[in-house]
Design an enzyme around this catalytic site. Structure first.
Site, short mmCIF file in Angstrom:
data_model
loop_
_atom_site.label_atom_id
_atom_site.label_comp_id
_atom_site.label_asym_id
_atom_site.label_seq_id
_atom_site.Cartn_x
_atom_site.Cartn_y
_atom_site.Cartn_z
N ARG A 42 82.08 21.51 16.30
CA ARG A 42 81.72 21.75 17.70
C ARG A 42 81.14 23.15 17.79
O ARG A 42 81.82 24.14 17.55
CB ARG A 42 82.96 21.62 18.59
CG ARG A 42 82.71 21.87 20.07
CD ARG A 42 84.02 21.72 20.85
NE ARG A 42 83.82 21.88 22.28
CZ ARG A 42 83.86 23.05 22.92
NH1 ARG A 42 84.09 24.17 22.23
NH2 ARG A 42 83.68 23.11 24.21
N SER A 111 84.29 10.56 24.83
CA SER A 111 85.17 11.26 25.79
C SER A 111 85.32 10.42 27.03
O SER A 111 84.33 10.03 27.66
CB SER A 111 84.56 12.61 26.17
OG SER A 111 84.63 13.54 25.11
N LYS A 141 88.55 24.89 27.90
CA LYS A 141 87.89 24.29 29.06
C LYS A 141 88.84 24.36 30.26
O LYS A 141 89.49 23.37 30.61
CB LYS A 141 87.51 22.83 28.78
CG LYS A 141 86.35 22.65 27.82
CD LYS A 141 85.92 21.19 27.76
CE LYS A 141 84.70 21.01 26.89
NZ LYS A 141 84.24 19.59 26.85
#
Length: 217
Positions: A42, A111, A141
């Site tokens: 990521r 997701s 997040k």
């Protein structure tokens, strides 16, 4: 859908804000040595050439250790380097396009946030795993929606495919997630933010002791 490595255990996710580029490969190798069963690359930086360089190195290391490398949000990169698969979110294109590009054996994860209906669509479309979260507050997040234990239990009751939980997970708060039926714990900071990555991964790996279903129906 894939018949590739079994999707259960620690799913370690890299983050360029936590790991220097020079330490990325060694950190991922340490996570695998500690028991990570899947790695996700990521990296939200705009430097495509750098991301491809790093992803290729990780893919080589993961293949040598028999652990799949999943690329976050970048189908083209996953295809170029021959990664094991891709993880897609709401804004990352259709699952059908990912399958058409990467092939039947690729691992494609979706997701689903806190949405069972999105999970239903993903499973119907042939996703290899569905991910819910954030299950706990997370600094990565902070504005992420929250997925409750009740939602995880409902997902487990409805779906046979592997379920991934993500968001704020530590070895000491993971037990309720596993009890709810989660197959994989997706972890960033509690692995790659620790001074001893291998030991951190081993703490998560030790939590997995019983088998669960491998594939979507």
């Amino acid at each position: 859908m894939t018949d590739a490595p079994r999707l259960r255990g620690l799913y370690a996710i890299t983050d360029s804000t936590l790991i220097a580029d020079s330490a990325l490969l060694a950190s991922v190798e340490a996570a695998i040595d500690g028991g990570a069963r899947c790695i996700q690359y990521r990296d939200k930086r705009p430097d495509a050439a750098l991301r491809e360089h790093l992803a290729r190195a990780l893919n080589t290391a993961c293949q040598a250790r028999g652990v799949p490398l999943i690329i976050n949000d970048d189908l083209a990169l996953a295809a170029r380097i021959g990664a094991a698969g891709v993880h897609i979110g709401r804004e990352d294109g259709a699952l059908s396009a990912a399958r058409a590009t990467l092939g039947a054996r690729a691992i494609i994860g979706v997701s689903c946030y806190d949405e069972l209906e999105r999970a239903r669509a993903a499973v119907a479309g042939g996703a290899d795993y569905i991910a819910f979260g954030a299950v706990y507050p997370t600094a990565i997040k902070p504005q992420a929606v929250r997925a409750s234990l009740e939602l995880l239990r409902a997902a487990r009751a409805e779906f046979r495919c592997p379920i991934v939980a993500i968001g704020g997970i530590r070895a000491d708060n993971a037990a309720p997630l596993l009890a709810a039926g989660v197959d994989m714990l997706a972890v960033i900071s509690a692995v790659f933010g620790e001074p001893d990555v291998r030991a951190a991964a081993a703490r998560f790996a030790a939590l997995f002791t019983t088998p669960t279903p491998e594939h979507c129906p």
